[in-house]
Design an enzyme around this catalytic site. Sequence first.
Site, PDB file in Angstrom:
ATOM      1  CB  SER A  54      91.416  67.806 -22.456  1.00  0.00           C
ATOM      2  OG  SER A  54      90.477  67.181 -21.327  1.00  0.00           O
ATOM      3  CE  LYS A  55      98.553  62.225 -20.575  1.00  0.00           C
ATOM      4  NZ  LYS A  55     100.164  62.711 -20.421  1.00  0.00           N
TER       5      LYS A  55
END
Length: 716
Positions: free
Chosen positions: A241-242
Amino acid sequence: MIKVRFAPSPTGYLHIGGARTALINYLFAKKSNGKFVLRIEDTDENRSTMEMTEVILEGLSWLGIEWDEGPFFQSQRKNLHKEFANKLLERNCAYRCFCSKEEIEERRKKLENVSEWKYDRKCRTISLEESKRRAERGEPFVLRCKIPEGKIEWKDFVKGNISFDSSQIEDFVILRSDETPTYNLSVVVDDYTLGITHVIRGEDHISNTPKQIAIYKGLDIEPPFFGHLPLILGKDRKKLSKRHGTTSVLSFKDEGICSLALFNFLASLGTNLDVEKCISKEEIINRFELDKIKKSASVFDYEKLLFLNGKLISEMNLNELKKEMKLFIKNLPFPEDRAITVMRTRSKTLVDLSNNLKPFVEEDLNYDEKAISKIDLNLNSDYFSEFILELEKVDEWKQNKIEEVLREFAERKGIKAKDLIHPSRLFLLGKSESPSIFDVFYAMGKEKSIRRLKKGFDFLKTKKEEKMYKLVLLRHGESVWNKENRFTGWTDVDLSEEGIKEAKEAGAILKKENYIFDIAYTSFLKRAIRTLWIVLEELDQMWIEEVKSWRLNERHYGALQGLNKSEMAQKYGEEQVKIWRRSYSTAPPPLELNDPRHPIHDVRYRELKKGEHPSSESLKDTVARFLPLWHDTIAPAILSGKRVLISAHGNSLRALIKYLDEMSEEDIVALNIPTGIPLVYELDRNLKPIKHHYLADEEKLKAAQEKVAKQGKAGK
């Protein structure tokens, strides 16, 4: 001598993947007594910034990854890159391409599948003499690498043998029309001229490797050894994920992660170093083995990183820990060593530790509301002042002495030690969790501990004097369709035999606990109404006022009403059924207006205004229709002093609980309200919850909640 390099592009932060690559190169260089070279690939002039370069250097330095040579900047070596491009041209391993972008695009569009386009080598057959004449006339061109026929292959020391057919690779551009080099040429020239022997990088570069080998062959240079590291995935085995994948490693520093903990964690990803606690850099280097790097992707487990970090904080040298803490202890006196020693055992990050230490250096303290709700105000206010007097008599302020006084006092008063420990923890630290309370007493010191307890006792007295209201919520007993595991909603089904039994047991427990009610609220549906009648009969309070409202009805399940939840789970999947049952904002498929099940055809709802008859509802819709009843009717009744009982449904009660407890959309969806077990709320003068509890033992409550949670699962 072995020489490796890390070559980040300053178009973004040093993220986890890049940091892991840098670390593997660093460990291999140190283990082999080689050199670690840092090169900044800043040829993308539009996106590369010096600010990002500085952030990358800072991130590497913070992690403890020291480079032996560099940093070298690729942008400062363009003449060298151009020189090698011309060597390829001279050796007939590159050629001038005079095709314009427009010409190439026109030919590309003629392909049936344009995504399969590779340069068609139109200019490859132009003789060197003609090519030179056209260039001298000023005709614009690019230089393309001439891919040799056959296979391009190499033995990757991570992935094993890798082979590409030359037909899969286009004659790629190595020098643009403005004479600026492209990525693959620059990399080869820099790696060669800097003496790089091993190229260790992410597997996303595998597709670049055959192109770079083609350049090496064209220059008659022996390529370095290549190794491509597998990806780092999230715990769900998907792309990171970011939150963890693309942010700077320095964000971990800001979160209170120690650099050595992140160093250990990154070193363990996909290697033979599966550490359970942090070890020194020197030991990691000594243990590291390049040939043990795994071929499969590794998983970024943030919980494991927190575990390692917490272990390091609890075990590291105290003076080293205090140095790490300086970033987080701002505008406050620095805590005493004994406070740090005690509180670091419950701290996963340096942020946690700094927050846990605030009560030791700040005078004002806010008490956690949930912790307050667990304290018996009547019990504690009666004896707590005496307990404080006993503590004031303690001469030697040590853990064992404090524990001795507390336990002897509790035994003398006939109470449990926890009845002193819980409020003491709240008044010393403002929360319900901590290391041993006796360690906390010791770390805080006698004077401050006594002062905090006295202030807490004053708070207890004030709390006790505040106006408090009780509200009892009861989900109806099991219905016939609950038993058959069917979607019920606004369908008016009655209680099952088990449901009648549950309602009687609810009435019996309320009677045993001496509950008296002035008014009761219920829905228009008989399963809730009958539950209320049975309870009131058990209480011998059938004479009290009853208010029925459609706003207390169950959530409307639309076209799903009457269908079996397990069968729906088998047909559509458990996740979809869970969304239909519990999603906060997604409503099930609606009923058509001409469907006889639609409430618009039911005489009991004839007074509803246009638009109030639901065809289907989400929990969000249920909250919206319930709250007017709360604000206009139920809340005023409570504030007037009336003792209120609500007999309703899982979702209408969930709507109220979400409002009272200010629960998030995610948390309310996971809440399981059991059938037939009274839930008691204690509310303050503003109708804010002080605490709440079910009138059932833990074993019975857990079993009832699990029964609700299993609904909607395939095969149940």
